[in-house]
Structures are given as structure tokens and as C-alpha cells.
Design a protein around this motif. Structure first.
Motif, short mmCIF file in Angstrom:
data_model
loop_
_atom_site.label_atom_id
_atom_site.label_comp_id
_atom_site.label_asym_id
_atom_site.label_seq_id
_atom_site.Cartn_x
_atom_site.Cartn_y
_atom_site.Cartn_z
N LEU A 158 1.01 4.60 -1.05
CA LEU A 158 0.85 3.16 -1.28
C LEU A 158 1.36 2.76 -2.65
O LEU A 158 1.69 1.62 -2.89
CB LEU A 158 -0.63 2.78 -1.20
CG LEU A 158 -1.17 2.48 0.19
CD1 LEU A 158 -2.66 2.41 0.14
CD2 LEU A 158 -0.56 1.19 0.69
N PHE A 200 -2.06 4.63 -15.43
CA PHE A 200 -2.48 3.23 -15.43
C PHE A 200 -2.91 2.77 -16.81
O PHE A 200 -2.76 1.61 -17.17
CB PHE A 200 -3.57 2.99 -14.37
CG PHE A 200 -2.98 2.86 -13.00
CD1 PHE A 200 -2.41 1.67 -12.58
CD2 PHE A 200 -2.94 3.95 -12.14
CE1 PHE A 200 -1.84 1.55 -11.34
CE2 PHE A 200 -2.36 3.84 -10.88
CZ PHE A 200 -1.81 2.63 -10.48
N ARG A 255 -1.11 -0.49 -19.00
CA ARG A 255 -1.92 -1.62 -19.38
C ARG A 255 -2.20 -1.65 -20.87
O ARG A 255 -2.54 -2.69 -21.42
CB ARG A 255 -3.25 -1.47 -18.63
CG ARG A 255 -4.01 -2.72 -18.37
CD ARG A 255 -5.29 -2.31 -17.67
NE ARG A 255 -5.74 -1.01 -18.17
CZ ARG A 255 -6.62 -0.23 -17.57
NH1 ARG A 255 -7.13 -0.59 -16.42
NH2 ARG A 255 -6.98 0.91 -18.10
N ASP A 304 2.98 -3.63 0.61
CA ASP A 304 2.95 -3.19 2.01
C ASP A 304 1.71 -3.65 2.75
O ASP A 304 1.77 -3.97 3.94
CB ASP A 304 3.02 -1.65 2.07
CG ASP A 304 4.40 -1.13 1.69
OD1 ASP A 304 5.37 -1.93 1.76
OD2 ASP A 304 4.51 0.05 1.33
N ILE A 305 0.58 -3.69 2.05
CA ILE A 305 -0.67 -4.08 2.72
C ILE A 305 -0.63 -5.56 3.09
O ILE A 305 -0.95 -5.94 4.21
CB ILE A 305 -1.89 -3.76 1.83
CG1 ILE A 305 -2.00 -2.25 1.63
CG2 ILE A 305 -3.17 -4.33 2.43
CD1 ILE A 305 -3.06 -1.81 0.65
N GLU A 364 -9.14 -2.49 -10.47
CA GLU A 364 -7.90 -1.80 -10.82
C GLU A 364 -7.12 -1.35 -9.58
O GLU A 364 -7.72 -1.12 -8.53
CB GLU A 364 -8.23 -0.53 -11.64
CG GLU A 364 -9.02 -0.79 -12.91
CD GLU A 364 -8.24 -1.58 -13.94
OE1 GLU A 364 -6.99 -1.67 -13.80
OE2 GLU A 364 -8.85 -2.10 -14.89
N PRO A 365 -5.80 -1.18 -9.69
CA PRO A 365 -4.98 -0.75 -8.56
C PRO A 365 -5.46 0.55 -7.91
O PRO A 365 -5.41 0.70 -6.69
CB PRO A 365 -3.59 -0.55 -9.17
CG PRO A 365 -3.55 -1.45 -10.35
CD PRO A 365 -4.95 -1.46 -10.89
N LEU A 366 -5.96 1.50 -8.74
CA LEU A 366 -6.38 2.79 -8.17
C LEU A 366 -7.53 2.63 -7.21
O LEU A 366 -7.73 3.45 -6.31
CB LEU A 366 -6.81 3.74 -9.28
CG LEU A 366 -5.67 4.49 -9.97
CD1 LEU A 366 -6.24 5.36 -11.07
CD2 LEU A 366 -4.92 5.33 -8.96
N ILE A 388 -6.39 2.30 -3.70
CA ILE A 388 -6.12 3.60 -3.09
C ILE A 388 -7.42 4.23 -2.60
O ILE A 388 -7.48 4.81 -1.51
CB ILE A 388 -5.43 4.53 -4.12
CG1 ILE A 388 -4.25 3.84 -4.80
CG2 ILE A 388 -5.01 5.84 -3.48
CD1 ILE A 388 -3.12 3.54 -3.88
N GLU A 395 -8.53 2.56 0.56
CA GLU A 395 -7.63 2.86 1.67
C GLU A 395 -8.00 4.18 2.35
O GLU A 395 -7.61 4.43 3.49
CB GLU A 395 -6.17 2.91 1.19
CG GLU A 395 -5.56 1.54 0.99
CD GLU A 395 -5.51 0.74 2.29
OE1 GLU A 395 -4.67 1.08 3.15
OE2 GLU A 395 -6.31 -0.19 2.45
N ARG A 396 -8.74 5.04 1.64
CA ARG A 396 -9.19 6.30 2.25
C ARG A 396 -10.39 6.06 3.16
O ARG A 396 -10.81 6.96 3.88
CB ARG A 396 -9.55 7.31 1.15
CG ARG A 396 -8.34 7.72 0.31
CD ARG A 396 -8.64 8.93 -0.57
NE ARG A 396 -7.56 9.12 -1.55
CZ ARG A 396 -7.68 8.89 -2.87
NH1 ARG A 396 -8.84 8.52 -3.37
NH2 ARG A 396 -6.66 9.06 -3.67
#
Lengths: 209, 209
Positions: free
Chosen positions: A3, A31, A35, B71-72, B88-90, B93, B96-97
Motif C-alpha cells: 500500500l 516517516f 515529517r 489505491d484505497i 499517521e500513514p502507518l 497499514i 489494513e491487516r
């Protein structure tokens, strides 16, 4: 993880090749850099890209330096008749924090057949040449006197001990004294929890008060 | 440390700006890179130098992406009426699991006056606009229906709770349901050692078996 954009995934993978860095730490680092106001990926990137530029080993002691001979080998106030043999450049920095006044030789590793590290992969020949030449490099520098002592300061583990034994055999006919760092209790240690090898070393090396 | 060549010192200093990296770890990393066969300073350096190239935030959910929309957000099988808000972006992820099938909104931080983080420093306005516009970006994409639920998944700490309260006030007139992740015992936890806030959350959120 697919992703994430490919350049982020790539940076995370590269960070994971560093010692002690797992996936979570690598993710946090990337990250953080994206930032952060303190560091930036470009600054760290530039520092790493230029890391090896103009960097080589001192022709005498094999320490990392930007010159032909490092500052320590060039310093006339150092005792050039005593060579302290270490595994890595950082250990030179550690001994420089003590009162040690001799010079160094960096092996850049230890004997470890399992990792494909034989004497040829280490700076052993350079050390032998140096002892045979009598304290200066073999490249035609004037001899100022023979080597009086080689102190082998490899780590007190299996590879370090094997390397020390190997060096003693190689050097015993070239220098009067080949010594090894003392085993004993580290400062602040708790005798109750010290292992038997350390305790035996501390007993064997006991000194009068 | 002045004994080390300047480019090595510089790389050590840059590594120390990373989270959780002290001087010793930074030194180990630099010398590891100088010697390693797996990674090299140039490879990591190039990965970092190119890290930000072509990288931006998804115009809808603010996730890092190389495209205009991630993509999402582009995936028609996702439930676009449910927005999970993360710091945060992480954390995207991480969710998504799980089996989560809705979409996301990344705040890129939490409210923290001490660190100078107010609503303007976060992607709050984008979230409000998104909820007001009804589930699609404000850039003229067709409306397919309003947002049914916003799940606030900021961390269960002081800043995360304050951010959640702030978002609830901002969104309560725009979306029918603003929810918060459940507090409770993590899998494998030992009740004996759980803190009182966690235990109270687990009690309050109890479910029938």
C-alpha cells in the motif's frame, strides 16, 4: 506494505539492513524523516552518499582517515614502540578516552571461519610487516626503533581469543612482548552475578593493594 | 570524536536525529555501512535522497501516495460511507491487516499545543470538507452518498483523546455517527497488571457472550 509508495518501501528495506533495526523501527525512521523539522531525508541521504568520498585507511595503523597517515601516527609525542591491536576503528576512539599514549593497529574484523574471515581478510599482514620493519611503515619511512610491545585488544569472546592466539604465534619472534588485555570485573559490577570465567580472570590477575 | 574523519562524524550526527538512535547506535550504523556487503551508504543514501520525489498526499484521504488519489480511495469495492480517522500513514497499514473495508483519513499528527500542533497543522479542514461534501472529494467528483460514520482512531492518550473530542464537536452536525475505538484489554493481556483506565473501559464496553 504494498500500500505504501515504492520509494517509502525501498527506504524501509534499506534501513532494515542496519544492525538492530527491525521493520517497525525502519518504518518509524522513514516517516520521522518525512515529517521532521530536525533532520530530513535529503540531509541524511547526502551525508551517506558522500560518506566514502576521500576516506581511506592510514597506511600505517589502518585507522579510517582522510589523509595518508592518521593524526595519531603523525603525532611525535605518541609512543611508537607500543602497538594496541583492535578489531574496529571505534575501539580506537574508546581507548583514546583512556590515558593510553602508544599507537594502534586496526584489524578490521576478527578471525571467523564461519563468516569467511581468514587472516587475508584482516589487516594482519600489515601488522606483521610493521613489526618486522620496526615501528614504521614498510613504505620507506625511516626506522626510529623496534616495537617493544604489541597489546592484543580483541574482544574477550571465541573469535577474539582465537585471533589473539593467532597473532601471538605470528608476532612472537618479531617483538619482545605480546600481551593481552586483563580479564576482570568491570567497574560497578556485582560479584554475585559475575560469570565464572570473569571471576577466574579477576582472581588470576589479582594485584597487591 | 574529532579523531574521526568529518564525513563520518557528520553521518553519525545525522543518524542521531532519528527516533531512538543514540550516539553508540549511530556509530555502529555508520561503520556497519562502511563495511557491510548487504547494504552500502550509497544505496541507503540514494533511497533517502529520492524519498520525497513524486510523493504527495492523496487529495481525498491524505494518505501518502504517488498518485492523485490513493489505491484505497480509488477502489470501488471499499465502503466510502465509513471514514476511519488515524494520526499517521502507518496506522492505515495496521488497519489494513484487519478486516476493515471502509476508507481512511490521515490527520498527520494530533492536537498538541505544547508542540505547536493546532487544527491548522493537521488535516482537519480536509476531513470537515469531506464530510460536508458527502463522501467524495470537493474537486467535482460525483457524490455517491453522504458519510454514515466517522470512526476516530487516534491513540488513547491525552492528545489523542483531546483530538477525538475536538473532531466530535466539528463533525457532529455533518455526519450521523461519530465513534471512537473501544477501550479494553489487548489480546494476551494479564488482568492483574492492567491499569484502572483500561479495566474500566473493558467493563464499560462489556458484551454479552
Amino acid at each position: 506494505v504494498s500500500l505504501l509508495p515504492p520509494q517509502i518501501t525501498r527506504a524501509i528495506e534499506e534501513f532494515q539492513k542496519l544492525p538492530g533495526i527491525g521493520m517497525k523501527s525502519a518504518e518509524r525512521m522513514v516517516f520521522h524523516l518525512l515529517r521532521s523539522t530536525r533532520g530530513s531525508p535529503e540531509t541524511l541521504g547526502a551525508a551517506l552518499t558522500g560518506l566514502k568520498a576521500n576516506l581511506h585507511y592510514c597506511v600505517q595503523c589502518q585507522m579510517v582517515t582522510t589523509k595518508e597517515r592518521c593524526d595519531i601516527c603523525e603525532d611525535p609525542s605518541r609512543d611508537a614502540t607500543t602497538i594496541l591491536v583492535v578489531e574496529e576503528p571505534l575501539e580506537v576512539i574508546a581507548f583514546e578516552r583512556t590515558q593510553y599514549k602508544g599507537v594502534y593497529h586496526v584489524l578490521h574484523g576478527v578471525l571467523s571461519p564461519i563468516d569467511g574471515m581468514g587472516p587475508e581478510q584482516l589487516k594482519v599482514r600489515e601488522l606483521v610487516d610493521r613489526c618486522a620493519a620496526g615501528g614504521t611503515s614498510a613504505e620507506g619511512m625511516p626506522k626510529v626503533g623496534g616495537i617493544a610491545e604489541v597489546i592484543v585488544a580483541t574482544d574477550p569472546d571465541v573469535e577474539g581469543e582465537a585471533t589473539a592466539s593467532y597473532l601471538r604465534e605470528k608476532l612472537k619472534n618479531l617483538v619482545p612482548k605480546v600481551t593481552r588485555l586483563a580479564h576482570g570485573l568491570p567497574m560497578g559490577a556485582d560479584i554475585e552475578f559475575a560469570d565464572q570465567v570473569t571471576l577466574k580472570g579477576a582472581l588470576d590477575g589479582r594485584r597487591s593493594l
